[in-house]
Design a protein around this motif. Sequence first.
Motif, PDB file in Angstrom:
ATOM      1  N   SER A  98      11.093  -6.729   1.304  1.00 43.16           N
ATOM      2  CA  SER A  98       9.893  -7.544   1.154  1.00 43.16           C
ATOM      3  C   SER A  98       8.818  -6.831   0.336  1.00 43.16           C
ATOM      4  CB  SER A  98       9.335  -7.881   2.524  1.00 43.16           C
ATOM      5  OG  SER A  98       8.008  -8.324   2.412  1.00 43.16           O
ATOM      6  N   VAL A  99       8.014  -7.618  -0.360  1.00 43.39           N
ATOM      7  CA  VAL A  99       6.895  -7.023  -1.092  1.00 43.39           C
ATOM      8  C   VAL A  99       5.957  -6.300  -0.128  1.00 43.39           C
ATOM      9  CG1 VAL A  99       6.757  -8.530  -3.101  1.00 43.39           C
ATOM     10  CG2 VAL A  99       5.701  -9.256  -0.971  1.00 43.39           C
ATOM     11  N   ILE A 100       5.874  -6.784   1.086  1.00 42.97           N
ATOM     12  CA  ILE A 100       4.987  -6.193   2.072  1.00 42.97           C
ATOM     13  C   ILE A 100       5.412  -4.787   2.427  1.00 42.97           C
ATOM     14  CG2 ILE A 100       3.987  -6.477   4.343  1.00 42.97           C
ATOM     15  CD1 ILE A 100       3.315  -8.683   2.440  1.00 42.97           C
ATOM     16  N   THR A 101       6.708  -4.597   2.532  1.00 41.58           N
ATOM     17  CA  THR A 101       7.232  -3.273   2.839  1.00 41.58           C
ATOM     18  C   THR A 101       6.876  -2.311   1.713  1.00 41.58           C
ATOM     19  OG1 THR A 101       9.051  -4.306   4.014  1.00 41.58           O
ATOM     20  CG2 THR A 101       9.321  -2.003   3.411  1.00 41.58           C
ATOM     21  N   VAL A 102       7.056  -2.781   0.484  1.00 41.01           N
ATOM     22  CA  VAL A 102       6.712  -1.931  -0.656  1.00 41.01           C
ATOM     23  C   VAL A 102       5.212  -1.651  -0.640  1.00 41.01           C
ATOM     24  CG1 VAL A 102       6.775  -1.689  -3.169  1.00 41.01           C
ATOM     25  CG2 VAL A 102       8.575  -2.981  -1.991  1.00 41.01           C
ATOM     26  N   ARG A 103       4.434  -2.678  -0.379  1.00 40.06           N
ATOM     27  CA  ARG A 103       2.991  -2.479  -0.371  1.00 40.06           C
ATOM     28  C   ARG A 103       2.575  -1.454   0.688  1.00 40.06           C
ATOM     29  NH1 ARG A 103      -0.328  -5.886  -2.166  1.00 40.06           N
ATOM     30  NH2 ARG A 103       0.664  -7.758  -1.388  1.00 40.06           N
ATOM     31  N   SER A 104       3.255  -1.456   1.826  1.00 41.69           N
ATOM     32  CA  SER A 104       2.928  -0.483   2.865  1.00 41.69           C
ATOM     33  C   SER A 104       3.046   0.937   2.313  1.00 41.69           C
ATOM     34  CB  SER A 104       3.875  -0.627   4.058  1.00 41.69           C
ATOM     35  OG  SER A 104       3.668  -1.855   4.682  1.00 41.69           O
ATOM     36  N   ALA A 105       4.101   1.164   1.549  1.00 42.33           N
ATOM     37  CA  ALA A 105       4.277   2.491   0.958  1.00 42.33           C
ATOM     38  C   ALA A 105       3.139   2.771  -0.021  1.00 42.33           C
ATOM     39  CB  ALA A 105       5.622   2.569   0.239  1.00 42.33           C
ATOM     40  N   TRP A 106       2.823   1.805  -0.882  1.00 39.87           N
ATOM     41  CA  TRP A 106       1.739   1.953  -1.856  1.00 39.87           C
ATOM     42  C   TRP A 106       0.402   2.216  -1.133  1.00 39.87           C
ATOM     43  CZ3 TRP A 106       6.030   1.743  -4.021  1.00 39.87           C
ATOM     44  CH2 TRP A 106       6.237   1.597  -5.395  1.00 39.87           C
ATOM     45  N   ASP A 107       0.176   1.482  -0.040  1.00 36.49           N
ATOM     46  CA  ASP A 107      -1.053   1.649   0.733  1.00 36.49           C
ATOM     47  C   ASP A 107      -1.174   3.071   1.266  1.00 36.49           C
ATOM     48  OD1 ASP A 107      -1.915  -0.887   0.317  1.00 36.49           O
ATOM     49  OD2 ASP A 107      -1.330  -1.665   2.269  1.00 36.49           O
ATOM     50  N   ALA A 108      -0.051   3.593   1.769  1.00 33.95           N
ATOM     51  CA  ALA A 108      -0.069   4.949   2.323  1.00 33.95           C
ATOM     52  C   ALA A 108      -0.374   5.961   1.217  1.00 33.95           C
ATOM     53  CB  ALA A 108       1.275   5.262   2.980  1.00 33.95           C
ATOM     54  N   LEU A 109       0.220   5.758   0.050  1.00 33.68           N
ATOM     55  CA  LEU A 109      -0.036   6.659  -1.079  1.00 33.68           C
ATOM     56  C   LEU A 109      -1.500   6.563  -1.512  1.00 33.68           C
ATOM     57  CD1 LEU A 109       3.203   5.792  -3.048  1.00 33.68           C
ATOM     58  CD2 LEU A 109       2.657   8.061  -2.154  1.00 33.68           C
ATOM     59  N   LEU A 110      -2.020   5.343  -1.476  1.00 34.98           N
ATOM     60  CA  LEU A 110      -3.412   5.091  -1.851  1.00 34.98           C
ATOM     61  C   LEU A 110      -4.364   5.822  -0.904  1.00 34.98           C
ATOM     62  CD1 LEU A 110      -4.868   3.361  -3.946  1.00 34.98           C
ATOM     63  CD2 LEU A 110      -4.982   1.526  -2.271  1.00 34.98           C
ATOM     64  N   SER A 111      -4.095   5.715   0.385  1.00 32.30           N
ATOM     65  CA  SER A 111      -5.016   6.297   1.355  1.00 32.30           C
ATOM     66  C   SER A 111      -4.945   7.819   1.350  1.00 32.30           C
ATOM     67  CB  SER A 111      -4.732   5.746   2.752  1.00 32.30           C
ATOM     68  OG  SER A 111      -3.581   6.353   3.279  1.00 32.30           O
ATOM     69  N   GLU A 112      -3.870   8.373   0.798  1.00 31.08           N
ATOM     70  CA  GLU A 112      -3.776   9.824   0.655  1.00 31.08           C
ATOM     71  C   GLU A 112      -4.364  10.272  -0.687  1.00 31.08           C
ATOM     72  OE1 GLU A 112      -2.763  12.255   2.540  1.00 31.08           O
ATOM     73  OE2 GLU A 112      -1.993  11.123   4.248  1.00 31.08           O
ATOM     74  N   GLY A 113      -4.772   9.288  -1.506  1.00 29.72           N
ATOM     75  CA  GLY A 113      -5.350   9.629  -2.798  1.00 29.72           C
ATOM     76  C   GLY A 113      -4.332  10.021  -3.852  1.00 29.72           C
ATOM     77  N   LEU A 114      -3.073   9.703  -3.606  1.00 29.60           N
ATOM     78  CA  LEU A 114      -2.034  10.092  -4.556  1.00 29.60           C
ATOM     79  C   LEU A 114      -1.928   9.119  -5.720  1.00 29.60           C
ATOM     80  CD1 LEU A 114       0.509  11.179  -1.877  1.00 29.60           C
ATOM     81  CD2 LEU A 114      -0.148  12.609  -3.820  1.00 29.60           C
ATOM     82  N   ILE A 115      -2.281   7.867  -5.469  1.00 29.58           N
ATOM     83  CA  ILE A 115      -2.261   6.873  -6.537  1.00 29.58           C
ATOM     84  C   ILE A 115      -3.591   6.113  -6.555  1.00 29.58           C
ATOM     85  CG2 ILE A 115       0.243   6.579  -6.372  1.00 29.58           C
ATOM     86  CD1 ILE A 115      -0.271   3.876  -5.033  1.00 29.58           C
ATOM     87  N   GLU A 116      -3.829   5.436  -7.675  1.00 26.05           N
ATOM     88  CA  GLU A 116      -4.984   4.559  -7.773  1.00 26.05           C
ATOM     89  C   GLU A 116      -4.451   3.198  -8.163  1.00 26.05           C
ATOM     90  OE1 GLU A 116      -7.373   6.450 -10.675  1.00 26.05           O
ATOM     91  OE2 GLU A 116      -8.157   7.944  -9.260  1.00 26.05           O
ATOM     92  N   THR A 117      -5.102   2.159  -7.682  1.00 24.47           N
ATOM     93  CA  THR A 117      -4.565   0.850  -7.989  1.00 24.47           C
ATOM     94  C   THR A 117      -5.700  -0.041  -8.488  1.00 24.47           C
ATOM     95  OG1 THR A 117      -3.959  -1.141  -6.753  1.00 24.47           O
ATOM     96  CG2 THR A 117      -4.407   0.799  -5.471  1.00 24.47           C
ATOM     97  N   ARG A 118      -5.417  -0.726  -9.568  1.00 26.24           N
ATOM     98  CA  ARG A 118      -6.422  -1.616 -10.161  1.00 26.24           C
ATOM     99  C   ARG A 118      -5.879  -3.037 -10.096  1.00 26.24           C
ATOM    100  NH1 ARG A 118      -7.157   3.045 -13.454  1.00 26.24           N
ATOM    101  NH2 ARG A 118      -5.758   2.403 -15.127  1.00 26.24           N
TER     102      ARG A 118
END
Lengths: 121, 121, 121, 121
Positions: free
Chosen positions: D49-69
């Motif tokens: 699911s896209v949601i599962t992928v987003r969860s991973a992205w969210d975790a990376l975001l909150s650790e400051g590893l990625i930025e999302t626009r």
Amino acid sequence: MRLSVLQNSPIPAYKQLYDQIFAQIISGELETGAALPPIRTVSKELGISVITVRSAWDALLSEGLIETRAGSGSFVAELSRAEKERLRRKALQKPLSELASAARSLGFTAAETAEMVKDLL
Amino acid sequence: MRLSVLQNSPIPAYKQLYDQIFAQIISGELETGAALPPIRTVSKELGISVITVRSAWDALLSEGLIETRAGSGSFVAELSRAEKERLRRKALQKPLSELASAARSLGFTAAETAEMVKDLL
Amino acid sequence: MRLSVLQNSPIPAYKQLYDQIFAQIISGELETGAALPPIRTVSKELGISVITVRSAWDALLSEGLIETRAGSGSFVAELSRAEKERLRRKALQKPLSELASAARSLGFTAAETAEMVKDLL
Amino acid sequence: MRLSVLQNSPIPAYKQLYDQIFAQIISGELETGAALPPIRTVSKELGISVITVRSAWDALLSEGLIETRAGSGSFVAELSRAEKERLRRKALQKPLSELASAARSLGFTAAETAEMVKDLL
DNA sequence: GTGGTCTAGACCACT
DNA sequence: GTGGTCTAGACCACG
């Protein structure tokens, strides 16, 4: 014409453009008939997508603040003083009613709320 | 405990729940240690998903308004009068600063803006 | 017998009880045949549910660390030194292998990891 | 970009994605500013699911590893070597302290524990 | 075509 | 029977 966008702002880029041009038209800084810079120019200078700039122009168009003449660009529309004043007040309506409904549900009085607004400005 | 959600409201269901419980805790209507109804009960009674209810509970939790013990339930957290007052004012901050920034960019004076707020309340 | 549970711990209550009794049996502090306090007594003294206490007792039972005799209570089972040592090592396996897999995926060497463990103890 | 998830793993899908991207960023394999694939693409390719992928992205975001626009994509954040090393060590903290507390309560010495870690790696 | 918000529910650990 | 975790997807704003 001075325009700028902050990339990491919570306010979307197209809205930042819209707000700046809106304020300049309302304040008279941009006069009736004045030409807006071409979309592509703004896009390049600010390093944002043409789609973003067009969104701002579209919003201004649908509010009747600017007019576009095919092939020659976009220009500030003719607006009476009264009309400008109406738009100016209208732009304050949403934040105004949101504050009012929040204040009501939290039990703040009109006087208290007005006081906080004064303090902040 | 009285709770309700309007399905067609522009305000999301979870926010409606949050606001209602927030107000009841701040006003003291829900006392420290009082048990909130189980999320599934609320879900059934209001005809919304447990997830929606949980979103509201999560928001209350992250604001420190409730405490939740797995397998046991959710309870109103211990909050001093001062803390409650702080949370009440904090809840007004966002609409307040949004109004302020709109008023500033449109050239409204503090007095004018405060007056409009008073009129609306 | 000293037992305690921290309500707001991320470690579930039943596990806290289990760990404490486990450690006391393995260390010999609780000797073979020693009686465990009745479940209801522990429940009252710690202010937790009997179900929670029973969960801990069940876990100890299924590991063969205690025996229950209907009507008379629970007692520390007879365990050889070797068996105790086996259980002691087994209890370290999970955290040990989790650390190992994390260290591997992050590219830490065995020496580095061991050093960090030593520093922490 | 290579990514994969094992459906039957005890490690949740979103965590598997997180770990893989984490490792690739820390190791420098993914450079600053590199675009991550769109969540929907990953979702389709891995059959999750896209949601599962987003969860991973969210975790990376909150650790400051990625930025999302929004509307544009997600990109590897700018991180100094020191910051990367700090994140790498931080990722080992939880298993490390869990092992330490288990070892302590079971009476293992620092040397013994370190030895077992070395053996396992 | 991109990510964000809101709503959704099965399954599990804990009490 | 309680809340927590994980997976799920429609819809919308933005570029």
